[in-house]
Enzyme design. Sequence first.
Site, PDB file in Angstrom:
ATOM      1  N   ARG A  37       0.648  -0.998   0.242  1.00  0.00           N
ATOM      2  CA  ARG A  37       0.000  -0.344  -0.009  1.00  0.00           C
ATOM      3  C   ARG A  37       1.165   1.051  -0.211  1.00  0.00           C
ATOM      4  O   ARG A  37       0.506   2.516  -0.985  1.00  0.00           O
ATOM      5  CB  ARG A  37      -1.074  -0.155   1.077  1.00  0.00           C
ATOM      6  N   LYS A 197     -20.300 -14.146   0.886  1.00  0.00           N
ATOM      7  CA  LYS A 197     -21.089 -13.566   1.431  1.00  0.00           C
ATOM      8  C   LYS A 197     -22.045 -13.439  -0.129  1.00  0.00           C
ATOM      9  O   LYS A 197     -21.858 -11.862  -0.988  1.00  0.00           O
ATOM     10  CB  LYS A 197     -21.157 -12.290   1.279  1.00  0.00           C
ATOM     11  N   GLY A 346      -9.773  -7.874  -1.078  1.00  0.00           N
ATOM     12  CA  GLY A 346      -8.877  -7.673   0.206  1.00  0.00           C
ATOM     13  C   GLY A 346      -8.393  -9.461   0.032  1.00  0.00           C
ATOM     14  O   GLY A 346      -7.140  -9.877  -0.003  1.00  0.00           O
ATOM     15  N   GLY A 369     -13.419  -3.214   0.032  1.00  0.00           N
ATOM     16  CA  GLY A 369     -14.678  -2.694  -0.157  1.00  0.00           C
ATOM     17  C   GLY A 369     -15.415  -1.819  -1.498  1.00  0.00           C
ATOM     18  O   GLY A 369     -16.214  -1.793  -1.923  1.00  0.00           O
TER      19      GLY A 369
HETATM   20  P1  ADP Z   1     -12.993 -10.602  -0.963  1.00  0.00           P
HETATM   21  O1  ADP Z   1     -11.721 -10.315   0.683  1.00  0.00           O
HETATM   22  O2  ADP Z   1     -11.466 -11.064  -1.734  1.00  0.00           O
HETATM   23  O3  ADP Z   1     -14.149  -9.602  -1.190  1.00  0.00           O
HETATM   24  P2  ADP Z   1     -14.731 -12.363   0.364  1.00  0.00           P
HETATM   25  O4  ADP Z   1     -14.255 -11.688   1.747  1.00  0.00           O
HETATM   26  O5  ADP Z   1     -16.378 -12.271   0.028  1.00  0.00           O
HETATM   27  O6  ADP Z   1     -13.532 -12.177  -0.633  1.00  0.00           O
HETATM   28  O7  ADP Z   1     -14.724 -14.072   0.722  1.00  0.00           O
HETATM   29  C1  ADP Z   1     -13.316 -14.801   0.844  1.00  0.00           C
HETATM   30  C2  ADP Z   1     -13.575 -16.051   2.078  1.00  0.00           C
HETATM   31  O8  ADP Z   1     -15.281 -16.470   2.065  1.00  0.00           O
HETATM   32  C3  ADP Z   1     -12.815 -16.414   2.667  1.00  0.00           C
HETATM   33  O9  ADP Z   1     -12.591 -16.086   3.914  1.00  0.00           O
HETATM   34  C4  ADP Z   1     -12.973 -17.788   2.273  1.00  0.00           C
HETATM   35  O10 ADP Z   1     -12.844 -18.662   3.119  1.00  0.00           O
HETATM   36  C5  ADP Z   1     -14.383 -17.539   2.343  1.00  0.00           C
HETATM   37  N1  ADP Z   1     -14.930 -18.945   1.820  1.00  0.00           N
HETATM   38  C6  ADP Z   1     -14.860 -19.314   0.623  1.00  0.00           C
HETATM   39  N2  ADP Z   1     -15.502 -19.909   0.304  1.00  0.00           N
HETATM   40  C7  ADP Z   1     -15.793 -21.476   0.892  1.00  0.00           C
HETATM   41  C8  ADP Z   1     -16.916 -21.888   0.891  1.00  0.00           C
HETATM   42  N3  ADP Z   1     -17.400 -22.669   0.252  1.00  0.00           N
HETATM   43  N4  ADP Z   1     -17.512 -21.681   2.370  1.00  0.00           N
HETATM   44  C9  ADP Z   1     -17.650 -21.024   3.906  1.00  0.00           C
HETATM   45  N5  ADP Z   1     -15.989 -20.149   3.512  1.00  0.00           N
HETATM   46  C10 ADP Z   1     -15.460 -19.932   2.072  1.00  0.00           C
HETATM   47 MG    MG Z   2     -12.409 -10.696   2.617  1.00  0.00          MG
END
Ligand code: ADP
Ligand code: MG
Length: 389
Positions: A37, A197, A346, A369
């Site tokens: 960063r 999510k 992230g 975000g």
């Molecule tokens: P980003 O930070 O890139 O936006 P997210 O925070 O939405 O991504 O998603 C990442 C999270 O999703 C991780 O903590 C990962 O463990 C979880 N995850 C991915 N696949 C699964 C699954 N099948 N069941 C539960 N959690 C999952």
């Molecule tokens: Mg995340």
Amino acid sequence: MKRTIRDLKNIKGKRILLRCDFNVPLDNYGDILDDTRIVAELPTIAYLNQKGAKLIVCSHLGRPKGFDKYLSLFPVAVYLMKHFPNKVKFCSKVVGPEVDNAVEKLNDGEILVLENLRFNEGEELNSPAFVSKLAKLADIYVDDAFGVTHRKHASNYGVALKLPSAIGFLIEKELLTFQQAFEQPKHPFVAIFGGAKVADKLSLINNVMDKADTIIIGGGMAYTFLQAMGQNIGDSIVALDKIEEAKNVLKNAKEKGIKILLPIDHVALIKDKDKVIKTTGLEKGMVGLDIGRKSAKLFVDEILKAQQIIWNGPVGKYEDKRFKNGTIKIAKAVAKSGAYSIVGGGDSVSAVNASGVADQINHLSTGGGASLKLMEGKILPAIEVIDTL
Ligand code: ADP
Ligand code: MG
């Protein structure tokens, strides 16, 4: 068009308040564990410094509640001292007489780093008193803290309303990258979504619906869709209140001729035995935590045909080494595809870094975000208030 720092003329000797995102991980000794960063902010700092501005640099770091010696920006100031020898000063306060004094003494071409903005509760509350104290430090405000542009805090939203303002190179690059990817996409355009999510990410899917040729859905998100299709998902994560919306997405995609790919096999945990299995079908007691081999092949084949890729969300619980393979295969395929690639979020960026292919991705978005909001096609409040040309 937002005003950028290139549009600022005659800035020699001007006091410029530059909001950076120096939210870097530190250990308890103040060592910076990942300087990504800070590196991302260097072009803007260097540009304004070379133009002879009196630069007042501020940032948040972590989530302190009041002063916290482990979240001081002093280590970042030391880092910058090495980059800009004899030019950088540090003030151990955020606002107040010490800061006013230090600004007064600044020479042209010097850089003053302020202490962590969030040591002052006015920052996140966007309190008018705190905004005024910050705004009076400078003649011009420059925002380059992309990672917090989705927030209305004092040091971005509040100050931008008080001073003539512009965006720095980092925010400019983030905006242009997403704008181009959505307005003039290269085809085939493959969008990959994962993570846990669904609720937050359905709007992402809807935003790419008219632009992408193929949408790949893996990770925890996939199970809401699989359930919507009537499949048994065992005890996998699911958003029951989003099943109808998921059905709509599937229906829309079909009508528009957009291909949606979902996992066809899984790496699952049998809960009571803590045993990991590979399976095409999920039953009660089983939790799907990664895509299986056949799904990975299905996804990779499609990724390799792409000319443009946008990826958000790991396709498995990649932090656990038993469930990281799918995500690594996807990361490597995105790198190998030669497509113009953007990764945001992230966890997604960490997964790419962990897969060792970061240097082969065209754009790793620095804001979690904030990049999600851009992918959703939403307006970022802290950018909206920056002056236009
Ligand atoms: P980003 O930070 O890139 O936006 P997210 O925070 O939405 O991504 O998603 C990442 C999270 O999703 C991780 O903590 C990962 O463990 C979880 N995850 C991915 N696949 C699964 C699954 N099948 N069941 C539960 N959690 C999952
Ligand atoms: Mg995340």
